[in-house]
Write a protein that holds these residues in place. Sequence first.
Motif, short mmCIF file in Angstrom:
data_model
loop_
_atom_site.label_atom_id
_atom_site.label_comp_id
_atom_site.label_asym_id
_atom_site.label_seq_id
_atom_site.Cartn_x
_atom_site.Cartn_y
_atom_site.Cartn_z
N THR A 40 0.81 -1.22 0.00
CA THR A 40 0.00 0.00 0.00
C THR A 40 0.85 1.27 0.00
OG1 THR A 40 -1.76 -1.17 1.16
CG2 THR A 40 -1.83 1.23 1.21
N LEU A 41 1.82 1.36 0.86
CA LEU A 41 2.64 2.58 0.94
C LEU A 41 3.43 2.83 -0.35
CD1 LEU A 41 3.55 5.02 2.56
CD2 LEU A 41 5.39 3.61 3.51
N PRO A 42 4.13 1.82 -0.90
CA PRO A 42 4.81 2.08 -2.18
C PRO A 42 3.84 2.48 -3.30
CG PRO A 42 5.61 0.04 -1.23
CD PRO A 42 4.46 0.49 -0.39
N ALA A 43 2.65 1.91 -3.30
CA ALA A 43 1.66 2.26 -4.32
C ALA A 43 1.23 3.71 -4.18
CB ALA A 43 0.45 1.33 -4.19
N ILE A 44 0.97 4.13 -2.97
CA ILE A 44 0.56 5.52 -2.73
C ILE A 44 1.68 6.49 -3.10
CG2 ILE A 44 -0.09 7.18 -0.93
CD1 ILE A 44 -1.68 4.85 0.37
N ILE A 45 2.91 6.13 -2.77
CA ILE A 45 4.05 6.99 -3.12
C ILE A 45 4.20 7.10 -4.63
CG2 ILE A 45 6.57 7.17 -3.04
CD1 ILE A 45 6.40 6.04 -0.17
N CYS A 46 4.08 5.97 -5.34
CA CYS A 46 4.16 5.99 -6.80
C CYS A 46 3.12 6.92 -7.40
CB CYS A 46 3.99 4.59 -7.37
SG CYS A 46 5.42 3.53 -7.22
N ILE A 47 1.91 6.80 -6.94
CA ILE A 47 0.83 7.63 -7.47
C ILE A 47 1.03 9.09 -7.10
CG2 ILE A 47 -1.65 8.06 -7.35
CD1 ILE A 47 -1.93 4.98 -6.83
N ALA A 48 1.41 9.35 -5.85
CA ALA A 48 1.58 10.73 -5.38
C ALA A 48 2.71 11.46 -6.09
CB ALA A 48 1.81 10.74 -3.87
N VAL A 49 3.72 10.74 -6.50
CA VAL A 49 4.84 11.37 -7.21
C VAL A 49 4.57 11.43 -8.71
CG1 VAL A 49 7.27 11.05 -7.83
CG2 VAL A 49 6.55 10.75 -5.47
N ALA A 50 4.04 10.37 -9.27
CA ALA A 50 3.91 10.26 -10.72
C ALA A 50 2.84 11.19 -11.30
CB ALA A 50 3.62 8.82 -11.11
N VAL A 51 1.71 11.31 -10.65
CA VAL A 51 0.62 12.12 -11.22
C VAL A 51 1.02 13.60 -11.34
CG1 VAL A 51 -1.74 12.94 -10.84
CG2 VAL A 51 -1.21 10.51 -10.59
N PRO A 52 1.55 14.24 -10.29
CA PRO A 52 1.97 15.65 -10.47
C PRO A 52 3.09 15.82 -11.49
CG PRO A 52 1.82 15.11 -8.14
CD PRO A 52 1.67 13.83 -8.89
N LEU A 53 4.01 14.87 -11.55
CA LEU A 53 5.10 15.00 -12.53
C LEU A 53 4.60 14.77 -13.95
CD1 LEU A 53 8.08 13.41 -10.57
CD2 LEU A 53 7.78 15.79 -11.23
N ALA A 54 3.63 13.91 -14.14
CA ALA A 54 3.03 13.74 -15.47
C ALA A 54 2.34 15.03 -15.90
CB ALA A 54 2.06 12.57 -15.46
N ILE A 55 1.62 15.63 -14.99
CA ILE A 55 0.96 16.91 -15.30
C ILE A 55 1.99 17.99 -15.60
CG2 ILE A 55 -0.48 18.76 -14.32
CD1 ILE A 55 -1.97 16.48 -12.79
N ALA A 56 3.06 18.02 -14.80
CA ALA A 56 4.12 19.01 -15.01
C ALA A 56 4.80 18.82 -16.37
CB ALA A 56 5.15 18.93 -13.90
N SER A 57 4.90 17.57 -16.81
CA SER A 57 5.51 17.29 -18.11
C SER A 57 4.63 17.74 -19.27
CB SER A 57 5.80 15.79 -18.24
OG SER A 57 6.70 15.38 -17.25
N LEU A 58 3.34 17.69 -19.09
CA LEU A 58 2.42 18.06 -20.17
C LEU A 58 2.02 19.53 -20.14
CD1 LEU A 58 0.14 14.91 -20.07
CD2 LEU A 58 1.90 15.46 -21.75
#
Length: 118
Positions: free
Chosen positions: A48-66
Motif C-alpha cells: 500500500t505505501l509504495p503504491a501511494i508513493i508511486c501515485i503521489a509522485v507520478a501524477v503531479p510529474l506527469a501533469i508538469a511534463s504536459l
Amino acid sequence: MTNSPNVVFWYNVYLWILAIMYVVLACAGIALLLLPAEILDMEKSESTLPAIICIAVAVPLAIASLLPFAFQPKPWLWIYGIVMIAIGLTSCCFWPICIPLLVFWIKRDVQIYFGRSV
C-alpha cells in the motif's frame, strides 16, 4: 512568431517521454493497490505505501511534463524548461538526453524564441 529552434522539438519529445514514463508509474501504483495479495506474494499492507508513493509522485510529474504544451512561448516557460530538464538530470539514465538538451537550451536563439531579453 519565428520558426522554433531544433532544441524545442527535442525538448517536446523529452517531455512526452517523461509524461509517458510517469503515467506508466502511476498505473503501476494503481495496480499495486488493486491486485490481490496472493499475486503480489506480499501482504496487502506491504504494497500500500509504495503504491501511494508511486501515485503521489507520478501524477503531479506527469501533469508538469504536459503543462508546457498548453502555452505559447513565454519567458517563464524557458525557465520552466530548465527546471524540467533538471528533473531529468536527477537520473543518470537521462543524462545522455538532458545534458545536450541543457547545453542547447541555454543558447541565445532559444532564449530569444521564448521572448527573454539577453
